[in-house]
Design an enzyme around this catalytic site. Structure first.
Site, PDB file in Angstrom:
ATOM      1  CB  CYS B  51      19.215  84.619 109.122  1.00  0.00           C
ATOM      2  SG  CYS B  51      20.892  85.270 108.976  1.00  0.00           S
ATOM      3  CB  CYS B 185      25.316  87.577 103.924  1.00  0.00           C
ATOM      4  SG  CYS B 185      24.704  89.151 104.506  1.00  0.00           S
ATOM      5  CG  HIS B 222      36.254  78.246  90.663  1.00  0.00           C
ATOM      6  ND1 HIS B 222      35.837  78.980  89.581  1.00  0.00           N
ATOM      7  CD2 HIS B 222      37.369  77.574  90.263  1.00  0.00           C
ATOM      8  CE1 HIS B 222      36.665  78.776  88.565  1.00  0.00           C
ATOM      9  NE2 HIS B 222      37.602  77.926  88.952  1.00  0.00           N
ATOM     10  CB  CYS B 257      25.385  78.582  96.020  1.00  0.00           C
ATOM     11  SG  CYS B 257      25.522  79.295  97.664  1.00  0.00           S
TER      12      CYS B 257
END
Lengths: 491, 329
Positions: B51, B185, B222, B257
């Site tokens: 992180c 992560c 998605h 993302c």
């Protein structure tokens, strides 16, 4: 007169670790006379991996370390490919080298400027860099160039990660390296973007990093005779240069013994064992080769003679140093000495060597070539994955087994998994024979000017680039604290 | 180092404009006029430091433009074990001084409870090793805001994967304190910076049922993915095709993302064939979700049949719309 300082945590190291140091005056010189390294974190990745789908290993093991995830994904992939009896296509080999090389550059720049340099320079005058101990800093005004490059280094290490992500997907936590190859297909624009980053980084390495390391090495030349350690060096080797089962490597594999520093001995992993006498693991698991190793923890309260969550890996019963100096020495590329400053110089020169080689690898990539074939290792096989993390030799060992709840529908599961990290070699506790680990040995004899602020101890520990946070307990020769300087109040 | 109002406001303006949140500007401006923001204490539990490494990859056209700018001009990061200059008692004294006043607590890593937390000790106090468990139990109730940085602190994460060898708990479960979760992560550096910036300004962002900021985690991967309506890939390394049948977890994973991109827009896990041609062609691993990784193990297992509403499969070999518009198959 000996005095006690409790320094905990030692900062600017990845993870959690503590080093307990005895300081006494010997021959009129105050110095470290005993040292204990303690890994203070255990998460149990080997247990987490057991029973999972083999293909999950590259994803899971990268989470061992956010600084060197590429090395873990690589070691896991190699181990699975070894178990399946396959090698990866040429483009995949080159892409792995490029991403791993990018992370070497990232990690080495991060280490020199953001982690280690603050033991020598006056840092930027703001949190989190200030306050700091002000002992023996800035011996020469010319060191201001390192301070100037400190902020540039923040940019350079970030750009090294961006370069890696072009192929890897993202950094850290990459998705591109899988057992069986590499998922990205290089395009000419990806190669071009990577080349642009690499040229910028090579410029920084040649014109800033290497000269800054040389300046530090010259200015603190006494640290060429401080922090040697056992003098045994181990390198698994890295950056495969061909597609054979035993490829030539940019940085070769081998072992060097302190007794014969110019001869490189062939490495056999059969000679590696892990000792747990002084670690919080069950003694029934002592002195096992990693192919037979197992991990059974015990409550620290019930094994009070032990002092670390790290096991003690040994090669033919000898503690060995891993890292850039070991690699460069085994390779014949740097043999000036073994010390704090030699570690910094070898690391800087290795960065240069790897970056230069990467330029050549880029030119041999084939645009658009497929390089990923999923690998499923058969049941009841064993695999060994040897590579290098920026901070030293990394090995993964696994066996495969029938499916489980976490690996259903006839997929192959992981049976046993054992990992020996480079910091396990370097920061290991005493072994069954009472022999100290490399950092412990390197600390002994280190002069300390101000016992309450032992920056010298930090310099020795940081030179190994351990992948953990350290705590340093400075104790009297009899081991009993008599005073606590700078006791921390309750909060 | 205090928040520089000019830089900070500039950042908030930019972020708000990017995110279409002009309505949040007024309260931010008001908060900045009143306060320069409390110091931040960053504690590491059972973690991999990923992180922190991700935070160091911050790059933006708006302040803070990168890690150095963030640390020098934006936040007063008084305690961070990987980045700070001080060691030992000086470090702990700094922590203690900050903890005596108003502060924001950020925790990276899960909180082990096995052997009373002895599998992770993080500093010592009066000669006694202090576990991560004890430290966060002391600090969290006193903090003005508590941030779980990454999936381990938010939900347990990789360290808590079966059989959870060290009995790791999330930060909120270990302390009983409500946290603001910034999972991933690792988490994207922008997610960390954005959330801290909100808190420094005294603004509590809207949260979903998993206590993640909805601004950042409000939509699934998605639903934003450029491959959403592409053909199904039958193998990874299939440029531009949907990896839903290969184990991509994008349908259940909440994060931005695909639109935000990673590492200075060069790529992301699934990979988009972007203007610069990058594409990794791999899987979303579901790393921002509670239960990661076990909920999605094995990571190559599929989520089951995709509802038709979620994926309008277009057979590019026959679709004349694409062919005539020049879209590559």
């Amino acid at each position: 007169m000996a005095q006690i300082t409790i320094v905990d945590p030692v900062t600017r190291i990845e993870g959690h670790m503590k080093v307990q140091v005895t300081i006494d005056t010997v021959g009129g010189k105050q110095q470290v006379t005993d040292a204990q390294c303690t890994g203070t974190q255990f998460r149990g990745f080997e247990k987490i991996l057991a029973g999972r789908d083999t293909k999950d290993a590259p994803y899971v093991t990268q989470r061992i370390c956010g600084v060197c995830p590429v090395s873990h994904a690589t070691a896991a992939s190699i181990a699975l490919e070894h178990a399946a009896g396959v090698t990866v296509p040429t483009n995949a080999r080159i892409l792995r080298n490029l991403v791993l090389g990018a992370n070497f550059i990232q990690s080495h720049i991060l280490h020199f400027y953001l982690l280690a340099a603050l033991d020598y320079i006056t840092p930027p005058a703001s949190a989190p860099w200030t306050p700091t101990w002000n002992v023996d800093l800035m011996r020469s005004s010319s060191m201001s160039q390192i301070v100037t490059n400190f902020v540039t280094a923040v940019t350079m290490r970030r750009e090294a990660h961006e370069m890696a992500a072009i192929f890897a997907g993202r950094m850290p936590g990459l998705s591109g390296i899988q057992a069986g190859g590499f998922t990205a297909k290089p395009t000419s624009s990806m190669i071009s973007a990577f080349t642009g980053y690499l040229n910028t980084l090579i410029n920084f390495i040649n014109n800033n990093y290497v000269p800054d390391a040389q300046l530090l090495s010259n200015t603190y030349s006494d640290y060429h005779s401080i922090g040697k350690g056992p003098g045994n060096l181990i390198a698994y080797g890295v950056f495969d240069l061909d597609d054979t089962a035993n490829p030539a490597k940019l940085l070769k594999r081998g072992v060097v013994y302190n007794t014969a520093p110019t001869s490189v001995v062939t490495l056999s992993t059969a000679n590696i064992t892990e000792m747990v006498t002084n670690s919080w693991y069950d003694n029934s698991t002592n002195n096992l080769n990693p192919t037979k190793g197992t991990t059974i923890t015990v409550d620290p309260a019930t094994k009070t003679t032990a002092y670390s969550w790290l096991k003690a890996p040994r090669y033919k019963n000898l503690p060995c140093e891993a890292g850039p100096l070991a690699r460069m020495w085994v390779n014949g590329s740097y043999r000036t000495g073994i010390s704090v400053m030699d570690r910094h110089m070898a690391r800087a020169l290795e960065t240069q060597k790897v970056a230069d080689a990467m330029l050549g690898w880029l030119s041999s990539l084939k645009v658009g070539a497929s390089e990923y074939t999923p690998v499923t290792a058969p049941f009841s096989k064993a695999g060994e994955g040897l590579t290098e993390a920026p901070r030293g030799a990394l090995g993964h060992w696994l066996t495969t087994a029938a499916s489980t709840t976490l690996a259903p529908n006839g997929t192959t599961a992981i049976g046993n998994y054992q990992i020996i990290t480079p910091t396990c070699w370097n920061a290991s506790p005493k072994d069954t024979n009472g022999v100290r680990g490399p950092i412990e040995q390197a600390l002994i004899g280190t002069p300390v000017s101000v016992a309450a602020q032992p920056v010298e101890v930090l310099r020795v520990v940081h030179s190994f680039d351990p992948c953990m946070s350290c705590a340093v307990h400075v104790m009297r020769p009899d081991g009993k604290p008599v005073t606590v300087i700078n006791a921390q109040p309750e909060f | 180092m205090k928040v520089t109002r000019r830089d900070f406001f500039s950042y908030c303006t930019g972020a708000a404009a990017t995110l279409g949140l002009a309505s949040t500007l007024a309260p931010l401006e008001k908060a900045l006029a009143a306060s320069s923001g409390p110091p931040v204490i960053w504690i590491k539990g059972a973690s991999c430091t990923g992180c922190t490494v991700s935070l160091a990859n911050r790059i933006s056209s708006t302040a803070p433009v990168d890690l150095a700018d963030l640390l020098i001009h934006t936040i007063d990061l008084v305690y961070h074990p990987v980045l700070m200059g001080a060691a030992g008692s000086l470090a702990v004294q700094t922590l203690q001084n900050a903890a005596a006043g108003k502060f924001i607590l950020a925790v990276e890593g899960g909180i082990p409870t096995l052997y009373n937390g002895a599998t992770c000790t993080i500093y010592s106090q009066n000669g006694v090793d202090v576990t991560a468990l004890a430290a966060v139990q002391q600090l969290a109730p006193k903090a003005a805001a508590v941030l779980s940085i990454g999936t381990c602190a938010s939900f347990g994460g990789m360290g808590a994967a079966a059989p959870n060898p060290t009995a790791i708990k999330s930060l909120s479960a270990a302390t009983g304190v409500n946290t603001i979760n910034v999972p991933g992560c690792p988490p994207h550096p922008d997610w960390i910076v954005w959330t801290i910036a909100q808190l420094l300004a005294g603004v509590t962002p809207a949260l979903d049922s998993n206590r993640r900021p909805t601004t950042l985690y409000g939509q699934t991967i998605h639903s934003q993915c450029s491959r959403r309506d592409s053909n199904w890939a039958t193998s990874l390394a299939s440029t531009g095709l949907c990896n839903g049948n290969l184990g991509c977890k994008g349908r259940q994973t909440h994060a931005d993302c695909p639109t935000r991109q990673w590492n200075n827009d060069v790529n992301w896990c699934v990979g988009t064939v972007t203007s610069n041609g990058n594409g990794t062609d791999s899987l979303c691993q579901g790393c921002t979700e509670p239960g990661f990784p076990d909920k999605y193990a094995p990571l190559f297992s599929t989520l089951g049949a995709t509802p038709a509403s979620d994926h309008k499969v277009v057979d590019h070999t026959t679709c004349m719309t694409c062919h005539t518009s020049g879209r590559p198959d």
